[in-house]
Design a protein around this motif. Structure first.
Motif, short mmCIF file in Angstrom:
data_model
loop_
_atom_site.label_atom_id
_atom_site.label_comp_id
_atom_site.label_asym_id
_atom_site.label_seq_id
_atom_site.Cartn_x
_atom_site.Cartn_y
_atom_site.Cartn_z
N GLN A 37 1.02 -1.34 -0.41
CA GLN A 37 0.20 -0.12 -0.06
C GLN A 37 0.80 1.27 0.19
O GLN A 37 0.28 2.32 -1.29
N GLN A 38 2.08 1.04 0.89
CA GLN A 38 2.93 2.84 0.45
C GLN A 38 3.02 2.54 -0.67
O GLN A 38 3.33 4.18 -1.11
N ASP A 41 0.48 4.04 -2.64
CA ASP A 41 0.22 5.66 -2.13
C ASP A 41 1.41 6.59 -3.35
O ASP A 41 0.29 7.89 -3.45
N SER A 42 2.95 6.27 -3.38
CA SER A 42 3.42 7.03 -3.90
C SER A 42 3.05 7.53 -5.26
O SER A 42 2.60 8.46 -5.67
N ALA A 70 3.60 10.73 2.62
CA ALA A 70 3.41 9.02 2.83
C ALA A 70 4.21 7.73 2.47
O ALA A 70 4.97 7.16 3.05
N GLY A 71 4.33 8.23 0.86
CA GLY A 71 4.86 7.12 0.70
C GLY A 71 6.28 7.54 0.30
O GLY A 71 6.73 6.28 1.10
N GLY A 74 6.13 8.49 5.37
CA GLY A 74 5.93 7.22 6.23
C GLY A 74 4.46 7.80 6.99
O GLY A 74 4.57 9.43 6.47
N LYS A 75 3.56 7.52 7.85
CA LYS A 75 2.91 8.79 8.79
C LYS A 75 1.78 9.37 7.81
O LYS A 75 2.55 10.36 7.86
N THR A 76 1.17 8.73 6.69
CA THR A 76 -0.27 10.18 6.49
C THR A 76 -0.09 10.68 7.72
O THR A 76 -0.83 10.39 8.71
#
Length: 214
Positions: A37-38, A41-42, A70-71, A74-76
């Motif tokens: 997912q990370q 997300d990028s 976040a991508g 980290g940590k949205t």
């Protein structure tokens, strides 16, 4: 594209095909699950940011920047203030800087190589990727191209309205459905109207003469 280093061995490399990425909604879902997912997300942030600048859509610029941060880090949500500032000052000049920077960062580990084609009896250019995630990013960036005329036939997009990812069937398809397109068009118009009203009010306040002290 491959996921092993040809300098260390002569074993066969894995080729990431167009069908694997663009074949169907299920195949794309499987790819996203594999890269995580990370990582998705990028790239989702890149797609949304590209569309937001294309339509001058400040509604989605902040969301796109938050996904990119976040991508990458980290940590949205921790970078919300920076994302909001970038979205507020969004312009095509920012797009010229931000989009190439973010996309290039995702493709840092990819490099151009030559493969020998037994079918064509000649060397052909290819993009070597040390891992599957990088290979997927390369395919997503380049899209699927037809053999004749090198015309773009398919690529992956994220709907700015509902957030669903889909395989684009023609170059002008930016939304999952016509319903999403029209709904988001109205939302963008209303957002611009609100921003214009707030800007006029702010200018009116700044022009008011200050009361002199008695």
């Amino acid at each position: 594209m491959s996921n092993c280093d040809i300098r260390k061995s002569l074993r066969r490399v894995r080729v990431v095909t167009d069908a694997e990425i663009f074949g169907s909604a299920k195949s794309l879902d499987a790819v996203i699950k594999d890269i995580g997912q990370q990582a998705w997300d990028s790239f989702k942030g890149v797609l949304l940011l590209n569309n937001a600048y294309k339509h001058d859509d400040h509604l989605k610029m902040r969301e796109a920047y938050e996904l990119l941060f976040a991508g990458l880090f980290g940590k949205t949500g921790e970078h919300g203030a920076v994302a909001k500032q970038l979205a507020t000052i969004g312009s095509h000049k920012r797009a010229e800087f931000d989009l190439p920077q973010f996309v290039s960062g995702l493709l840092d580990d990819a490099r151009v190589v030559l493969w020998w084609s037994s079918k064509w009896k000649q060397f052909i250019p290819a993009i070597f990727c040390p891992d599957y995630k990088t290979a997927v990013f390369v395919k997503l960036v380049l899209g699927k191209r037809l053999d004749l005329g090198n015309r773009l036939s398919k690529s992956v997009r994220v709907c700015p309205r509902c957030g669903k990812h889909f395989v684009q069937m023609h170059p002008k398809q930016d939304y999952d459905t016509p319903k999403c397109r029209e709904a988001h068009r109205v939302a963008r118009w209303r957002s611009k109207q609100r921003s214009a009203v707030m800007e006029r009010r702010a200018k009116g306040k700044s022009r008011r003469p200050k009361k002199s002290a008695k």
